[in-house]
Design a protein around this motif. Sequence first.
Motif, PDB file in Angstrom:
ATOM      1  N   ALA A  34       1.048  -1.125   0.179  1.00  0.00           N
ATOM      2  CA  ALA A  34       0.330  -0.291   0.139  1.00  0.00           C
ATOM      3  C   ALA A  34       0.771   1.367  -0.097  1.00  0.00           C
ATOM      4  CB  ALA A  34      -0.739   0.337   1.258  1.00  0.00           C
ATOM      5  N   VAL A  35       1.775   1.011   1.172  1.00  0.00           N
ATOM      6  CA  VAL A  35       3.306   2.596   0.723  1.00  0.00           C
ATOM      7  C   VAL A  35       3.814   2.702  -0.483  1.00  0.00           C
ATOM      8  CG1 VAL A  35       5.277   3.237   2.134  1.00  0.00           C
ATOM      9  CG2 VAL A  35       3.084   2.350   3.748  1.00  0.00           C
ATOM     10  N   ALA A  36       4.103   1.793  -0.963  1.00  0.00           N
ATOM     11  CA  ALA A  36       5.274   1.421  -2.683  1.00  0.00           C
ATOM     12  C   ALA A  36       3.638   1.644  -3.910  1.00  0.00           C
ATOM     13  CB  ALA A  36       5.490   0.778  -2.205  1.00  0.00           C
ATOM     14  N   GLY A  37       2.763   1.300  -4.074  1.00  0.00           N
ATOM     15  CA  GLY A  37       1.452   1.486  -4.427  1.00  0.00           C
ATOM     16  C   GLY A  37       2.390  -0.072  -4.313  1.00  0.00           C
ATOM     17  N   GLU A  38       0.507  -0.985  -5.044  1.00  0.00           N
ATOM     18  CA  GLU A  38       0.919  -2.066  -5.363  1.00  0.00           C
ATOM     19  C   GLU A  38       1.343  -2.393  -6.660  1.00  0.00           C
ATOM     20  OE1 GLU A  38      -1.394  -4.356  -3.655  1.00  0.00           O
ATOM     21  OE2 GLU A  38      -2.541  -3.011  -2.770  1.00  0.00           O
ATOM     22  N   GLU A  39       2.422  -3.617  -6.164  1.00  0.00           N
ATOM     23  CA  GLU A  39       3.052  -3.933  -7.217  1.00  0.00           C
ATOM     24  C   GLU A  39       3.565  -5.929  -6.463  1.00  0.00           C
ATOM     25  OE1 GLU A  39       7.289  -2.626  -8.271  1.00  0.00           O
ATOM     26  OE2 GLU A  39       5.864  -0.433  -8.083  1.00  0.00           O
ATOM     27  N   PRO A  40       4.021  -6.940  -7.514  1.00  0.00           N
ATOM     28  CA  PRO A  40       4.882  -7.698  -7.225  1.00  0.00           C
ATOM     29  C   PRO A  40       6.025  -7.987  -6.354  1.00  0.00           C
ATOM     30  CG  PRO A  40       5.212  -7.380  -9.259  1.00  0.00           C
ATOM     31  CD  PRO A  40       4.569  -6.494  -8.593  1.00  0.00           C
ATOM     32  N   VAL A  41       6.110  -8.628  -5.154  1.00  0.00           N
ATOM     33  CA  VAL A  41       6.957  -8.993  -3.582  1.00  0.00           C
ATOM     34  C   VAL A  41       8.143  -9.443  -4.164  1.00  0.00           C
ATOM     35  CG1 VAL A  41       7.200  -9.234  -1.667  1.00  0.00           C
ATOM     36  CG2 VAL A  41       5.244  -7.923  -1.714  1.00  0.00           C
ATOM     37  N   HIS A  42       9.544  -9.044  -4.411  1.00  0.00           N
ATOM     38  CA  HIS A  42       9.942  -9.799  -5.442  1.00  0.00           C
ATOM     39  C   HIS A  42      10.983 -10.779  -4.017  1.00  0.00           C
ATOM     40  CE1 HIS A  42      13.839 -10.950  -7.617  1.00  0.00           C
ATOM     41  NE2 HIS A  42      14.219 -10.355  -6.471  1.00  0.00           N
ATOM     42  N   ALA A  43      11.432  -9.466  -2.468  1.00  0.00           N
ATOM     43  CA  ALA A  43      12.365 -10.370  -1.636  1.00  0.00           C
ATOM     44  C   ALA A  43      11.198 -10.037   0.308  1.00  0.00           C
ATOM     45  CB  ALA A  43      13.207 -10.494  -1.061  1.00  0.00           C
ATOM     46  N   VAL A  44      11.387 -10.953   0.781  1.00  0.00           N
ATOM     47  CA  VAL A  44      11.082 -10.664   2.034  1.00  0.00           C
ATOM     48  C   VAL A  44      12.198 -11.223   2.549  1.00  0.00           C
ATOM     49  CG1 VAL A  44       8.736 -10.870   3.931  1.00  0.00           C
ATOM     50  CG2 VAL A  44       8.544 -11.001   1.606  1.00  0.00           C
ATOM     51  N   ILE A  45      12.353 -10.632   3.836  1.00  0.00           N
ATOM     52  CA  ILE A  45      13.220 -10.843   4.777  1.00  0.00           C
ATOM     53  C   ILE A  45      13.370 -10.231   6.367  1.00  0.00           C
ATOM     54  CG2 ILE A  45      14.895  -9.170   4.133  1.00  0.00           C
ATOM     55  CD1 ILE A  45      17.574 -10.544   5.154  1.00  0.00           C
ATOM     56  N   GLY A  46      13.275 -10.784   7.391  1.00  0.00           N
ATOM     57  CA  GLY A  46      13.241 -10.141   8.306  1.00  0.00           C
ATOM     58  C   GLY A  46      13.055 -11.388   9.606  1.00  0.00           C
ATOM     59  N   GLY A  47      12.593 -11.385  10.776  1.00  0.00           N
ATOM     60  CA  GLY A  47      11.896 -11.814  11.731  1.00  0.00           C
ATOM     61  C   GLY A  47      10.132 -12.054  11.328  1.00  0.00           C
ATOM     62  N   PHE A  48       9.346 -12.809  11.249  1.00  0.00           N
ATOM     63  CA  PHE A  48       8.124 -13.233  11.724  1.00  0.00           C
ATOM     64  C   PHE A  48       7.529 -12.998  12.711  1.00  0.00           C
ATOM     65  CE2 PHE A  48       8.587 -15.109   6.678  1.00  0.00           C
ATOM     66  CZ  PHE A  48       9.765 -13.913   6.098  1.00  0.00           C
ATOM     67  N   HIS A  49       8.529 -13.123  13.656  1.00  0.00           N
ATOM     68  CA  HIS A  49       7.467 -13.695  15.323  1.00  0.00           C
ATOM     69  C   HIS A  49       6.441 -15.060  14.909  1.00  0.00           C
ATOM     70  CE1 HIS A  49       7.864 -12.956  19.350  1.00  0.00           C
ATOM     71  NE2 HIS A  49       6.113 -12.608  18.991  1.00  0.00           N
ATOM     72  N   LEU A  50       6.988 -16.515  14.654  1.00  0.00           N
ATOM     73  CA  LEU A  50       6.423 -17.289  14.886  1.00  0.00           C
ATOM     74  C   LEU A  50       6.731 -18.003  15.818  1.00  0.00           C
ATOM     75  CD1 LEU A  50       5.407 -17.723  10.847  1.00  0.00           C
ATOM     76  CD2 LEU A  50       4.291 -17.081  13.632  1.00  0.00           C
TER      77      LEU A  50
END
Length: 317
Positions: free
Chosen positions: A242-258
């Motif tokens: 939403a912040v960047a404008g709807e686009e496909p997500v290429h990569a996600v990195i970080g803590g997912f707190h699961l």
Amino acid sequence: MTLGLAPVDRVEILTLQDNYIDIVARDDSDVVQRARSRPGFSLERSLCAEHGFSLLVTLERGGQRRSLLFDFGYSAEGARRNAEALGVDLSRVEAAALSHGHFDHTGGLADMMGRLAPTAELVLHPAVYRGPRFTKRADGQRAPLPQFLEQQLAEAGVSPVETREPYPLLDGQAAFLGEIPRVTDFEQPSGTMCYEAADGTEHVDAFEDDTGLVIRLAGRGLVVISGCAHSGIVNTIRHAQAVAGEEPVHAVIGGFHLTGMDEATQIRPTVEALREIGPRIVVPAHCTGRNAQQAIERALPEAFVLNMVGTALHLGG
């Protein structure tokens, strides 16, 4: 609030602190480069894992490279020590962002901010000072968590930018996400994580300060970075879109707190949502937990990357 992010040609993400290290890993690729045992990696210069998180994010656009720091690790010296062992020149880092006010992300803040470029600004959510925070045990007893105090920043000579809204970094090449709305039904606040308000009353901690970063990688899509994702990694990704404008997500990195979360009600819906979003690269780090990491790897085997201290991700190019 949508920001007009400037697309970048390359994104490099170097992990200065995470919970795991293996300097004899041999799974390098075009995307993943592991730290190597090399001359100079003596005991005093070795890489150290801690229950903390810190990333150096370098962006390249039109041949110009610029860097920012995301989170500061657990101990006062851990992330900085690893940066030195990896040959990182912190004085070239132009900006910094704090994902939330937990001690495993703030420990090295004072030391590292003093080593960044003199003009480097620190961006954070004003609720990072919330507290005292604690976890509530089954018997009702409190397990207190170290509180991050505004005074600590003043003593370090840091005047942060405090914002609940998305905020551009490096002249709009990246964005601090600000407060993340909770839109999924499976990523709600845990009743075990609480805080005490100024009037002495006890409240469930909704982690309004929990946030992340988003970057637009030209021709590929968005790169989303989280600290712990107390707001939920799916909520974080949706807000980044939403912040960047709807686009496909290429990569996600970080803590997912699961870590420690229920398989049926939290891990499985998260994995299914990630499969639906379809990032090309998924790097569940820090507080994601072994069970959730394995579930993500089974569901997205081609995208999954096991993170560790000293890992460099090369995206684009």
